[in-house]
Design an enzyme around this catalytic site. Sequence first.
Site, PDB file in Angstrom:
ATOM      1  N   SER A 136      47.625  59.231  55.641  1.00  0.00           N
ATOM      2  CA  SER A 136      48.846  60.042  55.746  1.00  0.00           C
ATOM      3  C   SER A 136      48.422  61.472  56.018  1.00  0.00           C
ATOM      4  O   SER A 136      47.370  61.917  55.532  1.00  0.00           O
ATOM      5  CB  SER A 136      49.625  60.011  54.430  1.00  0.00           C
ATOM      6  OG  SER A 136      50.619  61.026  54.436  1.00  0.00           O
ATOM      7  N   TYR A 146      50.374  61.392  45.171  1.00  0.00           N
ATOM      8  CA  TYR A 146      50.256  60.609  46.413  1.00  0.00           C
ATOM      9  C   TYR A 146      49.302  61.303  47.392  1.00  0.00           C
ATOM     10  O   TYR A 146      48.404  60.665  47.965  1.00  0.00           O
ATOM     11  CB  TYR A 146      51.639  60.441  47.046  1.00  0.00           C
ATOM     12  CG  TYR A 146      51.652  59.716  48.372  1.00  0.00           C
ATOM     13  CD1 TYR A 146      51.595  58.322  48.435  1.00  0.00           C
ATOM     14  CD2 TYR A 146      51.754  60.413  49.578  1.00  0.00           C
ATOM     15  CE1 TYR A 146      51.626  57.650  49.653  1.00  0.00           C
ATOM     16  CE2 TYR A 146      51.782  59.753  50.794  1.00  0.00           C
ATOM     17  CZ  TYR A 146      51.715  58.375  50.830  1.00  0.00           C
ATOM     18  OH  TYR A 146      51.741  57.712  52.040  1.00  0.00           O
TER      19      TYR A 146
HETATM   20  N1  LIG Z   1      56.639  55.897  56.160  1.00  0.00           N
HETATM   21  C1  LIG Z   1      56.033  57.059  56.080  1.00  0.00           C
HETATM   22  O1  LIG Z   1      56.665  58.140  56.172  1.00  0.00           O
HETATM   23  C2  LIG Z   1      54.524  57.110  55.920  1.00  0.00           C
HETATM   24  C3  LIG Z   1      53.869  58.301  56.240  1.00  0.00           C
HETATM   25  C4  LIG Z   1      52.492  58.393  56.095  1.00  0.00           C
HETATM   26  C5  LIG Z   1      51.776  57.295  55.656  1.00  0.00           C
HETATM   27  N2  LIG Z   1      52.429  56.145  55.330  1.00  0.00           N
HETATM   28  C6  LIG Z   1      51.608  55.016  54.866  1.00  0.00           C
HETATM   29  O2  LIG Z   1      51.831  53.924  55.751  1.00  0.00           O
HETATM   30  C7  LIG Z   1      51.542  52.695  55.078  1.00  0.00           C
HETATM   31  C8  LIG Z   1      52.654  51.698  55.352  1.00  0.00           C
HETATM   32  O3  LIG Z   1      53.870  52.199  54.824  1.00  0.00           O
HETATM   33  P1  LIG Z   1      55.283  51.949  55.525  1.00  0.00           P
HETATM   34  O4  LIG Z   1      55.890  53.267  55.727  1.00  0.00           O
HETATM   35  O5  LIG Z   1      55.163  51.030  56.671  1.00  0.00           O
HETATM   36  O6  LIG Z   1      56.051  51.253  54.284  1.00  0.00           O
HETATM   37  P2  LIG Z   1      56.967  49.937  54.144  1.00  0.00           P
HETATM   38  O7  LIG Z   1      57.886  49.790  55.296  1.00  0.00           O
HETATM   39  O8  LIG Z   1      57.552  50.034  52.772  1.00  0.00           O
HETATM   40  O9  LIG Z   1      55.890  48.721  54.174  1.00  0.00           O
HETATM   41  C9  LIG Z   1      54.951  48.550  53.144  1.00  0.00           C
HETATM   42  C10 LIG Z   1      54.200  47.228  53.353  1.00  0.00           C
HETATM   43  O10 LIG Z   1      53.177  47.144  52.341  1.00  0.00           O
HETATM   44  C11 LIG Z   1      53.317  45.929  51.598  1.00  0.00           C
HETATM   45  N3  LIG Z   1      52.926  46.185  50.223  1.00  0.00           N
HETATM   46  C12 LIG Z   1      53.422  47.117  49.360  1.00  0.00           C
HETATM   47  N4  LIG Z   1      52.845  46.997  48.162  1.00  0.00           N
HETATM   48  C13 LIG Z   1      51.956  45.967  48.253  1.00  0.00           C
HETATM   49  C14 LIG Z   1      51.076  45.333  47.329  1.00  0.00           C
HETATM   50  N5  LIG Z   1      51.017  45.718  46.034  1.00  0.00           N
HETATM   51  N6  LIG Z   1      50.298  44.316  47.752  1.00  0.00           N
HETATM   52  C15 LIG Z   1      50.378  43.888  49.032  1.00  0.00           C
HETATM   53  N7  LIG Z   1      51.195  44.435  49.954  1.00  0.00           N
HETATM   54  C16 LIG Z   1      51.986  45.455  49.558  1.00  0.00           C
HETATM   55  C17 LIG Z   1      54.815  45.571  51.742  1.00  0.00           C
HETATM   56  O11 LIG Z   1      55.055  44.171  51.592  1.00  0.00           O
HETATM   57  P3  LIG Z   1      55.495  43.478  50.176  1.00  0.00           P
HETATM   58  O12 LIG Z   1      56.482  44.408  49.532  1.00  0.00           O
HETATM   59  O13 LIG Z   1      56.016  42.132  50.521  1.00  0.00           O
HETATM   60  O14 LIG Z   1      54.210  43.378  49.385  1.00  0.00           O
HETATM   61  C18 LIG Z   1      55.088  46.003  53.182  1.00  0.00           C
HETATM   62  O15 LIG Z   1      54.669  44.994  54.073  1.00  0.00           O
HETATM   63  C19 LIG Z   1      51.366  53.067  53.594  1.00  0.00           C
HETATM   64  O16 LIG Z   1      49.993  53.074  53.277  1.00  0.00           O
HETATM   65  C20 LIG Z   1      51.952  54.472  53.497  1.00  0.00           C
HETATM   66  O17 LIG Z   1      51.345  55.204  52.455  1.00  0.00           O
HETATM   67  C21 LIG Z   1      53.777  56.027  55.459  1.00  0.00           C
END
Ligand SMILES: NC(=O)c1ccc[n+]([C@@H]2O[C@H](COP(=O)([O-])OP(=O)(O)OC[C@H]3O[C@@H](n4cnc5c(N)ncnc54)[C@H](OP(=O)(O)O)[C@@H]3O)[C@@H](O)[C@H]2O)c1
Length: 261
Positions: A136, A146
Site C-alpha cells: 500500500s 496499518y
Molecule cells: N482497497 C484499497 O484501497 C487498498 C489500498 C492499498 C492496499 N490495499 C491492499 O490490497 C489488498 C487487497 O485488498 P482489497 O482492497 O482487494 O480488499 P477486499 O476487496 O476486501 O478483498 C480482500 C481479499 O482477501 C481475502 N482475505 C481477507 N482476510 C483473509 C484471511 N484471513 N485469510 C485469507 N484470505 C483473506 C478476502 O477473502 P475472504 O474474506 O473470503 O477470506 C478477499 O478475497 C490488501 O492487502 C490491502 O491491504 C488495498
Amino acid sequence: MRFALITGGTSGIGLSFARALARDGASLVLVARDRARLDAVADELRGAHGVPVETLVADLAERDDQARVAKRLGAGDIDTLVNNAGFSLKTPLVGGDDALADAAYEVMGRAPRVLASAVAPAMRERGEGWIINVVSVSALTRQDSYSALKAYALALTEVLALELTGTGVNVTAVLPGWTRTEFHSRGGSGRKGVPGFLWLDADRVTEVALADARAGHVISIPSKRYKVAAAVLQLLPNAAVREVSRRIKGKTKTPSEGAVS
Ligand SMILES: NC(=O)c1ccc[n+]([C@@H]2O[C@H](COP(=O)([O-])OP(=O)(O)OC[C@H]3O[C@@H](n4cnc5c(N)ncnc54)[C@H](OP(=O)(O)O)[C@@H]3O)[C@@H](O)[C@H]2O)c1
C-alpha cells in the site's frame, strides 16, 4: 506467468489479478476463507477463459492454514505468487484490539514471508518466477498500525528482491492508494473525506502491477498522482512525513475512522 497462486483472489484487487492472469491463459490456485465465493469465482474463470482453477480454503491468520498453503506452493509448479489477502486495520496501538492487530500481522506480514520462502526455491531452480506482494502507498506514511504493518511488508519485499537478485525470480511490491474494493466497507471506514480523483480502479492497479512485475520492477505504484505523492514522501525528512501523516489522518477521519489505505 503460467501458473499463479493468488491469496485473497475472490474480491477487489486479488480478483482483478485472477481475471487478468486467467485472460492470459494462466492456471490458477485461489486462496481465501469463503468457500462459496471461491467456488463461484473459480466457475466464472473456468467458464470465461477455459483455464484450470484450483481453490484452497484457508484463513491466513492461522499458522496451520499458512503451512497448508506453503505446502501447496512447495509442489514446485507455481511460477507466480500474488500475496494479496488483507484487510483494513483501524485499531490504535495503545488500548486497541490486540487480537485484530495480531491477525493483521499474520495475514499481511507473516503469511507473505512464509509463502514467499516456500515458493522461491523452485522458482530459483527454474531460473524464473514472480513474487508480487500487494502492499500500500500508506507504507510510506506513518498514519496508524496499518501503515506500520505495510511498511514492514514493503521492507520485507525489498529485502527479498535483494536476496533473489540474479536468480531470475522477480519480486515486486505493489503500492496502491485508495482503490474501489470491498476493503473499506468491510473495514467499516467508508469513503468519506477522500476526494474522487484519488480513487483507483482495481483492474488498472493490477494491469500496472503485472506490467511492472514482468519488467522486473521492485516497486509498482499505479497512477501518476500516487507516483508523485510517493516520490515526495520519499524525499521528505521523517519529521515531515509524520506531520503529513497526521494531516492525512485528520482529513480522512469519518465517524468510524479512516486513513489512506
Ligand atoms: N482497497 C484499497 O484501497 C487498498 C489500498 C492499498 C492496499 N490495499 C491492499 O490490497 C489488498 C487487497 O485488498 P482489497 O482492497 O482487494 O480488499 P477486499 O476487496 O476486501 O478483498 C480482500 C481479499 O482477501 C481475502 N482475505 C481477507 N482476510 C483473509 C484471511 N484471513 N485469510 C485469507 N484470505 C483473506 C478476502 O477473502 P475472504 O474474506 O473470503 O477470506 C478477499 O478475497 C490488501 O492487502 C490491502 O491491504 C488495498
